[in-house]
Design a protein around this motif. Structure first.
Motif, PDB file in Angstrom:
ATOM      1  N   LYS A 108       0.814  -1.207   0.000  1.00 19.44           N
ATOM      2  CA  LYS A 108       0.000   0.000   0.000  1.00 19.44           C
ATOM      3  C   LYS A 108       0.857   1.270   0.000  1.00 19.44           C
ATOM      4  O   LYS A 108       0.548   2.225  -0.698  1.00 19.44           O
ATOM      5  N   GLU A 109       1.944   1.272   0.743  1.00 21.98           N
ATOM      6  CA  GLU A 109       2.791   2.464   0.823  1.00 21.98           C
ATOM      7  C   GLU A 109       3.388   2.810  -0.546  1.00 21.98           C
ATOM      8  O   GLU A 109       3.454   3.982  -0.931  1.00 21.98           O
ATOM      9  N   ASP A 110       3.823   1.806  -1.285  1.00 20.80           N
ATOM     10  CA  ASP A 110       4.378   2.037  -2.619  1.00 20.80           C
ATOM     11  C   ASP A 110       3.285   2.455  -3.590  1.00 20.80           C
ATOM     12  O   ASP A 110       3.501   3.322  -4.443  1.00 20.80           O
ATOM     13  N   ALA A 111       2.106   1.845  -3.471  1.00 23.38           N
ATOM     14  CA  ALA A 111       0.985   2.223  -4.333  1.00 23.38           C
ATOM     15  C   ALA A 111       0.630   3.686  -4.103  1.00 23.38           C
ATOM     16  O   ALA A 111       0.426   4.440  -5.058  1.00 23.38           O
ATOM     17  N   TYR A 112       0.600   4.102  -2.846  1.00 25.68           N
ATOM     18  CA  TYR A 112       0.279   5.493  -2.547  1.00 25.68           C
ATOM     19  C   TYR A 112       1.354   6.434  -3.081  1.00 25.68           C
ATOM     20  O   TYR A 112       1.045   7.484  -3.647  1.00 25.68           O
ATOM     21  N   ALA A 113       2.617   6.069  -2.948  1.00 28.41           N
ATOM     22  CA  ALA A 113       3.714   6.921  -3.435  1.00 28.41           C
ATOM     23  C   ALA A 113       3.634   7.092  -4.954  1.00 28.41           C
ATOM     24  O   ALA A 113       3.784   8.208  -5.468  1.00 28.41           O
ATOM     25  N   ILE A 114       3.389   6.009  -5.675  1.00 25.61           N
ATOM     26  CA  ILE A 114       3.273   6.082  -7.136  1.00 25.61           C
ATOM     27  C   ILE A 114       2.055   6.903  -7.520  1.00 25.61           C
ATOM     28  O   ILE A 114       2.119   7.791  -8.373  1.00 25.61           O
ATOM     29  N   LYS A 115       0.932   6.643  -6.880  1.00 27.37           N
ATOM     30  CA  LYS A 115      -0.290   7.398  -7.163  1.00 27.37           C
ATOM     31  C   LYS A 115      -0.057   8.885  -6.922  1.00 27.37           C
ATOM     32  O   LYS A 115      -0.446   9.738  -7.711  1.00 27.37           O
ATOM     33  N   HIS A 116       0.619   9.221  -5.832  1.00 28.55           N
ATOM     34  CA  HIS A 116       0.847  10.619  -5.482  1.00 28.55           C
ATOM     35  C   HIS A 116       1.752  11.319  -6.501  1.00 28.55           C
ATOM     36  O   HIS A 116       1.568  12.504  -6.778  1.00 28.55           O
ATOM     37  N   GLU A 117       2.695  10.582  -7.083  1.00 33.04           N
ATOM     38  CA  GLU A 117       3.550  11.169  -8.120  1.00 33.04           C
ATOM     39  C   GLU A 117       2.769  11.434  -9.399  1.00 33.04           C
ATOM     40  O   GLU A 117       2.951  12.445 -10.055  1.00 33.04           O
ATOM     41  N   LEU A 118       1.903  10.487  -9.766  1.00 35.17           N
ATOM     42  CA  LEU A 118       1.149  10.610 -11.013  1.00 35.17           C
ATOM     43  C   LEU A 118      -0.087  11.485 -10.877  1.00 35.17           C
ATOM     44  O   LEU A 118      -0.467  12.185 -11.811  1.00 35.17           O
ATOM     45  N   MET A 119      -0.729  11.409  -9.743  1.00 37.13           N
ATOM     46  CA  MET A 119      -1.977  12.132  -9.500  1.00 37.13           C
ATOM     47  C   MET A 119      -1.885  12.815  -8.138  1.00 37.13           C
ATOM     48  O   MET A 119      -2.372  12.292  -7.141  1.00 37.13           O
ATOM     49  N   PRO A 120      -1.243  13.981  -8.082  1.00 35.37           N
ATOM     50  CA  PRO A 120      -1.029  14.624  -6.781  1.00 35.37           C
ATOM     51  C   PRO A 120      -2.304  15.076  -6.085  1.00 35.37           C
ATOM     52  O   PRO A 120      -2.296  15.297  -4.885  1.00 35.37           O
ATOM     53  N   LYS A 121      -3.398  15.173  -6.829  1.00 30.58           N
ATOM     54  CA  LYS A 121      -4.678  15.502  -6.200  1.00 30.58           C
ATOM     55  C   LYS A 121      -4.972  14.436  -5.150  1.00 30.58           C
ATOM     56  O   LYS A 121      -4.804  13.246  -5.402  1.00 30.58           O
ATOM     57  N   GLU A 122      -5.399  14.822  -3.991  1.00 32.11           N
ATOM     58  CA  GLU A 122      -5.506  13.902  -2.866  1.00 32.11           C
ATOM     59  C   GLU A 122      -6.710  12.969  -2.877  1.00 32.11           C
ATOM     60  O   GLU A 122      -6.734  11.997  -2.148  1.00 32.11           O
ATOM     61  N   THR A 123      -7.717  13.237  -3.670  1.00 35.86           N
ATOM     62  CA  THR A 123      -8.909  12.407  -3.564  1.00 35.86           C
ATOM     63  C   THR A 123      -9.636  12.274  -4.907  1.00 35.86           C
ATOM     64  O   THR A 123      -9.368  13.009  -5.844  1.00 35.86           O
ATOM     65  N   ASN A 124     -10.530  11.323  -4.962  1.00 39.93           N
ATOM     66  CA  ASN A 124     -11.390  11.080  -6.126  1.00 39.93           C
ATOM     67  C   ASN A 124     -10.599  10.798  -7.402  1.00 39.93           C
ATOM     68  O   ASN A 124     -10.878  11.347  -8.457  1.00 39.93           O
ATOM     69  N   ASN A 125      -9.624   9.900  -7.302  1.00 40.43           N
ATOM     70  CA  ASN A 125      -8.810   9.506  -8.439  1.00 40.43           C
ATOM     71  C   ASN A 125      -9.168   8.120  -8.981  1.00 40.43           C
ATOM     72  O   ASN A 125      -8.687   7.743 -10.034  1.00 40.43           O
ATOM     73  N   PHE A 126      -9.970   7.353  -8.271  1.00 41.08           N
ATOM     74  CA  PHE A 126     -10.211   5.952  -8.629  1.00 41.08           C
ATOM     75  C   PHE A 126     -11.670   5.707  -9.005  1.00 41.08           C
ATOM     76  O   PHE A 126     -12.581   6.152  -8.324  1.00 41.08           O
ATOM     77  N   TYR A 127     -11.851   4.970 -10.110  1.00 35.52           N
ATOM     78  CA  TYR A 127     -13.172   4.523 -10.523  1.00 35.52           C
ATOM     79  C   TYR A 127     -13.477   3.194  -9.824  1.00 35.52           C
ATOM     80  O   TYR A 127     -12.660   2.267  -9.869  1.00 35.52           O
TER      81      TYR A 127
END
Length: 149
Positions: A108-127
């Motif tokens: 989860k920590e790596d998934a969050y780090a990658i997501k944060h690099e690609l999509m820095p917006k904090e919420t509503n990024n996942f369908y």
């Protein structure tokens, strides 16, 4: 962030946040095109809801995280998944991914780090996506990238 998968590919590793930061606009465009194709194949097996929900990175979440990478350049993250643990039967990943993509599990920590690099917006990024009417997980596609950190 150097986890490898031994199921689908043995020589591919997850990109580091530094490698993701160095992606060119061409890399992001290629990943977005691959994500569009992936979404079409994915829809043959699941239903993707037409709206995004809050990111699934809760303190006590119940998800297995994975990234879909481009084998030609594994720094290109094509999609990220958060699948409910103990959800419906496994999807036919070899048919969904084809020859060009690889799915890698990640903490989860790596998934969050990658997501944060690609999509820095904090919420509503996942369908959310469903199988047989039941929510089975969440997916974020590269075509959603509107700017990196």
């Amino acid at each position: 962030m150097f986890y490898t998968t031994n199921v689908l590919a043995t020589s591919i590793r997850l990109p580091t946040t530094e490698e993701i930061r160095k992606l060119s606009m061409s890399d992001i465009a290629i990943a977005a095109g691959l994500a569009d194709e992936l979404r079409d194949r994915f829809r043959e097996y699941i239903h993707i809801d037409p709206y995004c929900l809050p990111d699934p990175f809760g303190e006590k979440d119940d998800y297995n995280y994975s990234a879909i990478l481009d084998k030609e350049n594994p720094n290109r993250v094509v999609a990220m998944l958060a699948n409910k643990k103990d959800s419906l039967p496994q999807l036919p990943w070899s048919a969904i991914l084809g020859e060009r993509l690889v799915k890698m599990s990640l903490p989860k920590e790596d998934a969050y780090a990658i997501k944060h690099e690609l999509m820095p917006k904090e919420t509503n990024n996942f369908y959310p996506y469903r199988r047989n009417g039941m929510r089975a997980g969440y997916v974020m596609f590269a075509f959603q990238i509107c700017g990196q950190r």
